[in-house]
Design a protein around this motif. Structure first.
Motif, short mmCIF file in Angstrom:
data_model
loop_
_atom_site.label_atom_id
_atom_site.label_comp_id
_atom_site.label_asym_id
_atom_site.label_seq_id
_atom_site.Cartn_x
_atom_site.Cartn_y
_atom_site.Cartn_z
N PRO A 32 29.96 51.59 25.54
CA PRO A 32 29.89 50.18 25.12
C PRO A 32 29.34 49.25 26.19
O PRO A 32 29.58 49.44 27.39
CB PRO A 32 31.34 49.83 24.79
N LEU A 33 28.60 48.25 25.74
CA LEU A 33 28.05 47.22 26.63
C LEU A 33 28.92 45.96 26.65
O LEU A 33 28.76 45.12 27.52
CB LEU A 33 26.64 46.83 26.17
N ALA A 34 29.82 45.84 25.71
CA ALA A 34 30.63 44.62 25.56
C ALA A 34 31.39 44.31 26.84
O ALA A 34 32.00 45.19 27.46
CB ALA A 34 31.61 44.78 24.41
N GLY A 35 31.34 43.05 27.23
CA GLY A 35 32.13 42.58 28.36
C GLY A 35 31.50 42.72 29.73
O GLY A 35 32.13 42.40 30.73
N LEU A 36 30.27 43.18 29.81
CA LEU A 36 29.66 43.43 31.12
C LEU A 36 29.46 42.16 31.95
O LEU A 36 29.48 42.22 33.17
CB LEU A 36 28.30 44.12 30.96
N ASP A 39 33.61 37.63 34.29
CA ASP A 39 33.91 37.36 35.69
C ASP A 39 34.72 38.47 36.33
O ASP A 39 34.64 38.70 37.53
CB ASP A 39 34.69 36.05 35.83
N LEU A 40 35.52 39.17 35.53
CA LEU A 40 36.38 40.23 36.07
C LEU A 40 35.59 41.48 36.43
O LEU A 40 36.09 42.38 37.09
CB LEU A 40 37.45 40.60 35.04
N TRP A 41 34.36 41.55 35.99
CA TRP A 41 33.55 42.75 36.10
C TRP A 41 32.93 42.90 37.49
O TRP A 41 32.36 41.98 38.03
CB TRP A 41 32.46 42.68 35.03
N ARG A 42 33.07 44.08 38.07
CA ARG A 42 32.34 44.46 39.28
C ARG A 42 31.71 45.81 38.98
O ARG A 42 32.30 46.63 38.29
CB ARG A 42 33.29 44.61 40.47
N ALA A 43 30.55 46.04 39.52
CA ALA A 43 29.85 47.29 39.23
C ALA A 43 29.28 47.89 40.50
O ALA A 43 28.99 47.19 41.47
CB ALA A 43 28.73 47.05 38.21
N GLY A 57 31.95 50.73 36.63
CA GLY A 57 32.40 49.34 36.68
C GLY A 57 33.91 49.25 36.74
O GLY A 57 34.62 50.21 36.46
N LEU A 58 34.37 48.08 37.14
CA LEU A 58 35.80 47.83 37.27
C LEU A 58 36.08 46.41 36.81
O LEU A 58 35.38 45.48 37.22
CB LEU A 58 36.17 47.98 38.75
N GLU A 59 37.05 46.28 35.92
CA GLU A 59 37.52 44.96 35.51
C GLU A 59 38.88 44.77 36.15
O GLU A 59 39.79 45.57 35.94
CB GLU A 59 37.67 44.87 33.99
N ARG A 60 39.04 43.71 36.93
CA ARG A 60 40.28 43.49 37.65
C ARG A 60 41.20 42.54 36.89
O ARG A 60 40.77 41.51 36.39
CB ARG A 60 40.00 42.91 39.03
N TYR A 61 42.47 42.92 36.87
CA TYR A 61 43.53 42.12 36.26
C TYR A 61 44.70 42.10 37.24
O TYR A 61 45.65 42.87 37.09
CB TYR A 61 43.95 42.71 34.91
N GLY A 62 44.60 41.29 38.27
CA GLY A 62 45.64 41.23 39.29
C GLY A 62 45.70 42.51 40.08
O GLY A 62 44.69 42.94 40.66
N GLU A 63 46.86 43.17 40.10
CA GLU A 63 47.04 44.42 40.83
C GLU A 63 46.66 45.64 40.00
O GLU A 63 46.89 46.77 40.41
CB GLU A 63 48.48 44.56 41.31
N ALA A 131 43.04 42.09 27.33
CA ALA A 131 41.98 41.08 27.27
C ALA A 131 40.59 41.70 27.39
O ALA A 131 39.60 41.07 27.05
CB ALA A 131 42.17 40.05 28.39
N SER A 132 40.52 42.93 27.84
CA SER A 132 39.23 43.60 28.01
C SER A 132 38.53 43.84 26.68
O SER A 132 39.17 44.19 25.68
CB SER A 132 39.44 44.94 28.72
N ALA A 133 37.22 43.68 26.69
CA ALA A 133 36.43 43.98 25.49
C ALA A 133 36.58 45.44 25.09
O ALA A 133 36.58 45.76 23.90
CB ALA A 133 34.95 43.66 25.74
N GLU A 134 36.74 46.32 26.06
CA GLU A 134 36.94 47.73 25.74
C GLU A 134 38.23 47.92 24.96
O GLU A 134 38.28 48.66 24.00
CB GLU A 134 36.96 48.58 27.01
#
Length: 151
Positions: A32-36, A39-43, A57-63, A131-134
């Motif tokens: 999936p491409l959704a959410g790329l 702001d939480l996204w790092r690649a 990629g990595l989507e961060r949600y606090g810890e 909250a992630s698009a995935e």
């Protein structure tokens, strides 16, 4: 930038201008491409002789974080590139004080288990990651949920 001397693969954070490279890898791997663009996204990209060969990629949600979009170009699959890339992303996540890394997968469970991830029930995923698009639909409900705890 990380370099694995045995394979001369370089791993570096991706820039915004490299989003099209990542999109190409994801399309090629039917991911999936959704959410790329969130702001939480790092690649990160893996490079061999100046050519991009893999992404993650990595989507961060606090810890906590969601590992996603791990894709390796077909000619480079089954050569350890994906493992090197995921290990580099995990090290980076741990340096950012991320304690748990989650993922959703269909068919790559054994690959991620070799890297220390363990299957868990969907109900055990923290609410913040919903909250992630995935999570919200880019990955099907039948996807296996896995977690790596530590750091």
């Amino acid at each position: 930038m990380t370099t694995d001397e045995s394979t001369a693969v370089q791993i570096a954070p991706a820039t915004g201008e490299q989003l099209t490279i990542i999109q190409h890898f994801l399309r090629e791997s039917h991911l999936p491409l959704a959410g790329l663009e969130r702001d939480l996204w790092r690649a990160w990209l893996a490079w061999k002789d100046g050519t991009p060969i893999a992404c993650a990629g990595l989507e961060r949600y606090g810890e906590r974080a969601l590992l996603r979009s791990v894709a390796v170009a077909p000619p480079w699959r089954r050569q350890g590139i994906g493992s090197l890339l995921v290990q580099a992303v995990v090290r980076e996540a741990q340096s950012l004080a991320i304690r748990e890394i989650y993922l959703l997968t269909e068919g790559a469970e054994s690959f991620f288990e070799r890297l220390g991830f363990r299957p868990i029930a969907r109900d055990d995923v923290p609410e913040a990651l919903h909250a992630s698009a995935e999570w919200r639909g880019a990955c099907p409900q039948t996807a296996t949920v896995m977690v790596l705890r530590g750091g």
